[in-house]
Motif scaffolding. Structure first.
Motif, PDB file in Angstrom:
ATOM      1  N   GLY A   1       0.799  -1.225   0.000  1.00 41.12           N
ATOM      2  CA  GLY A   1       0.000   0.000   0.000  1.00 41.12           C
ATOM      3  C   GLY A   1       0.825   1.265   0.000  1.00 41.12           C
ATOM      4  O   GLY A   1       0.387   2.306  -0.501  1.00 41.12           O
ATOM      5  N   VAL A   2       2.039   1.200   0.547  1.00 40.13           N
ATOM      6  CA  VAL A   2       2.927   2.368   0.561  1.00 40.13           C
ATOM      7  C   VAL A   2       3.803   2.422  -0.688  1.00 40.13           C
ATOM      8  O   VAL A   2       3.889   3.459  -1.364  1.00 40.13           O
ATOM      9  CB  VAL A   2       3.813   2.350   1.835  1.00 40.13           C
ATOM     10  N   LEU A   3       4.464   1.313  -1.014  1.00 40.19           N
ATOM     11  CA  LEU A   3       5.479   1.340  -2.067  1.00 40.19           C
ATOM     12  C   LEU A   3       4.898   1.359  -3.479  1.00 40.19           C
ATOM     13  O   LEU A   3       5.404   2.095  -4.346  1.00 40.19           O
ATOM     14  CB  LEU A   3       6.405   0.128  -1.920  1.00 40.19           C
ATOM     15  N   LEU A   4       3.866   0.574  -3.747  1.00 37.34           N
ATOM     16  CA  LEU A   4       3.378   0.468  -5.120  1.00 37.34           C
ATOM     17  C   LEU A   4       2.842   1.795  -5.667  1.00 37.34           C
ATOM     18  O   LEU A   4       3.153   2.153  -6.815  1.00 37.34           O
ATOM     19  CB  LEU A   4       2.333  -0.641  -5.215  1.00 37.34           C
ATOM     20  N   PRO A   5       2.052   2.555  -4.919  1.00 34.51           N
ATOM     21  CA  PRO A   5       1.644   3.869  -5.444  1.00 34.51           C
ATOM     22  C   PRO A   5       2.819   4.831  -5.618  1.00 34.51           C
ATOM     23  O   PRO A   5       2.813   5.665  -6.534  1.00 34.51           O
ATOM     24  CB  PRO A   5       0.668   4.384  -4.376  1.00 34.51           C
ATOM     25  N   LEU A   6       3.826   4.732  -4.742  1.00 38.20           N
ATOM     26  CA  LEU A   6       4.993   5.607  -4.876  1.00 38.20           C
ATOM     27  C   LEU A   6       5.771   5.297  -6.149  1.00 38.20           C
ATOM     28  O   LEU A   6       6.234   6.199  -6.854  1.00 38.20           O
ATOM     29  CB  LEU A   6       5.914   5.444  -3.661  1.00 38.20           C
ATOM     30  N   VAL A   7       5.899   4.019  -6.475  1.00 39.56           N
ATOM     31  CA  VAL A   7       6.708   3.604  -7.621  1.00 39.56           C
ATOM     32  C   VAL A   7       5.942   3.739  -8.931  1.00 39.56           C
ATOM     33  O   VAL A   7       6.485   4.193  -9.943  1.00 39.56           O
ATOM     34  CB  VAL A   7       7.190   2.151  -7.430  1.00 39.56           C
ATOM     35  N   PHE A   8       4.656   3.386  -8.921  1.00 34.19           N
ATOM     36  CA  PHE A   8       3.895   3.305 -10.168  1.00 34.19           C
ATOM     37  C   PHE A   8       2.815   4.374 -10.303  1.00 34.19           C
ATOM     38  O   PHE A   8       2.065   4.366 -11.284  1.00 34.19           O
ATOM     39  CB  PHE A   8       3.250   1.918 -10.304  1.00 34.19           C
ATOM     40  N   GLY A   9       2.734   5.284  -9.361  1.00 43.39           N
ATOM     41  CA  GLY A   9       1.763   6.371  -9.471  1.00 43.39           C
ATOM     42  C   GLY A   9       0.329   5.880  -9.393  1.00 43.39           C
ATOM     43  O   GLY A   9      -0.015   5.041  -8.565  1.00 43.39           O
ATOM     44  N   HIS A  10      -0.521   6.391 -10.290  1.00 36.33           N
ATOM     45  CA  HIS A  10      -1.943   6.060 -10.261  1.00 36.33           C
ATOM     46  C   HIS A  10      -2.174   4.564 -10.438  1.00 36.33           C
ATOM     47  O   HIS A  10      -3.021   3.969  -9.755  1.00 36.33           O
ATOM     48  CB  HIS A  10      -2.680   6.838 -11.353  1.00 36.33           C
ATOM     49  N   SER A  11      -1.432   3.931 -11.345  1.00 37.80           N
ATOM     50  CA  SER A  11      -1.578   2.483 -11.544  1.00 37.80           C
ATOM     51  C   SER A  11      -1.203   1.709 -10.296  1.00 37.80           C
ATOM     52  O   SER A  11      -1.729   0.615 -10.029  1.00 37.80           O
ATOM     53  CB  SER A  11      -0.706   2.009 -12.712  1.00 37.80           C
ATOM     54  N   GLY A  12      -0.294   2.286  -9.502  1.00 42.93           N
ATOM     55  CA  GLY A  12       0.141   1.631  -8.279  1.00 42.93           C
ATOM     56  C   GLY A  12      -0.976   1.418  -7.281  1.00 42.93           C
ATOM     57  O   GLY A  12      -0.930   0.490  -6.464  1.00 42.93           O
TER      58      GLY A  12
END
Length: 341
Positions: free
Chosen positions: A242-253
């Motif tokens: 929940g923290v890393l994926l939005p940071l790395v991939f933006g909206h798709s994260g």
């Protein structure tokens, strides 16, 4: 401890049947809706047969669990330890998750994950009902516009948590489905506005399926090989994703995080239900596909991700049981009457 015994509830058989049915219908419905999603303009009709087969597998899993329900009914009343404390725990998990999202600005996934981790560390005895409540608390403000609605949903989920205690043991996603039923029972009559998400492109679908498979496998490995509780394993995977994926991939994260968190619930499954990481990876693939193709439906509803995981876990478990039964029949084994009626 005596004060827990004072809060035991004896469940009559009809309440167990109602609990079983309330948990059985939502995963079957969501998988069916997933088939519909593949037929929408941006859907991929080639996946329709796969999700249709998955829906049939969910039905098979429910049919297998019906045998367990019949055993429970035959044995009579069931005593649930600390039922009143479970109700308090569900409500507490709900309000803590809502507070984390509204007061601290956390995403619902991160807020619920941290509540689960905290419960697994601090209040282990009631960590499971607390985590169930956390899923109620993930409901979008567009669905629940007031605290009385979310509190009522928590109470209903807590009652179902108790009623369904004897059935669907060890299947990942049961807690989320319990929350989803509580949320739906309040949201639908009060005209809650569910969100409608857009279907992603083909490359995003592949990525979602990949992270979901990984999330299921990692969660399962943590709680089976590292001796962590299923709640702690899911909470850690959910918080990291929940923290890393939005940071790395933006909206798709955000979509990747949702799929990862949903799959982490499947990873909570007991190895006596789904035996190894290979089958959990297959379960995660099913989770990822249904997460994508139910995006236009009942969005923002707490417990939806768990219900998807519950359906996938039921489907794989049911398939494995039917394969085992088929092999036994080929060897000349005859199933008892209760397994064939």
């Amino acid at each position: 401890m005596p004060h827990w015994r004072a809060n035991d509830w004896s469940l009559p058989r009809p309440s167990v049947v109602v609990g079983f049915l309330l948990l059985a219908v939502p995963p079957l419905a969501l998988f069916g809706v997933g088939v519909w999603g593949t037929l929408l303009p941006r859907g991929h009709v080639v996946l329709s047969p796969i999700l249709a087969a998955g829906t049939l597998a969910v039905g098979a899993g429910i049919r297998c669990e019906w045998w367990e329900l019949r055993r429970v009914i035959r044995d009579g009343a069931v005593v649930v330890d600390g039922a009143r404390w479970n109700l308090v725990a569900v409500a507490g998990g709900t309000l803590l998750t809502v507070a984390g999202a509204t007061e601290l600005g956390l995403s619902p996934i991160v807020s619920a994950s941290l509540v689960g981790v905290g419960a697994a560390v601090v209040v282990q005895r009631v960590a499971v009902p607390v985590y169930c409540g956390a899923f109620v608390g993930m409901t979008s403000p567009e669905v629940f516009g007031s605290y009385w609605q979310v509190t009522l949903a928590a109470v209903l989920a807590g009652l179902l948590f108790t009623a369904a205690h004897p059935v669907f043991h060890g299947l990942g996603g049961k807690l989320g489905t319990t929350a989803f039923v509580g949320v739906s029972l309040v949201a639908v009559p009060t005209a809650g506005s569910f969100q409608r998400g857009a279907l992603p492109g083909e490359s995003a679908v592949v990525s979602v399926v990949g992270v979901a498979a990984l999330g299921a496998v990692v969660t399962f490995a943590i709680h089976t090989r590292a001796a962590a509780s299923p709640v702690l394993a899911s909470g850690v995977v959910g918080a990291v994703g929940g923290v890393l994926l939005p940071l790395v991939f933006g909206h798709s994260g955000r979509l990747f995080a949702a799929a990862t968190y949903s799959a982490s619930f499947a990873g909570m499954t007991d190895p006596r239900r789904i035996p190894n990481e290979w089958w959990l990876g297959v379960t995660g693939v099913g989770v990822g596909l249904v997460v994508v193709y139910t995006l236009p439906f009942v969005g923002g509803s707490g417990g939806k991700l768990g219900t998807i995981a519950f359906g996938a876990s039921l489907g794989i478990h049911g398939t494995l049981r039917l394969v085992d039964l088929f092999q036994l029949v080929r060897r000349g084994y005859r199933a008892p009457a209760e397994e064939t009626t």
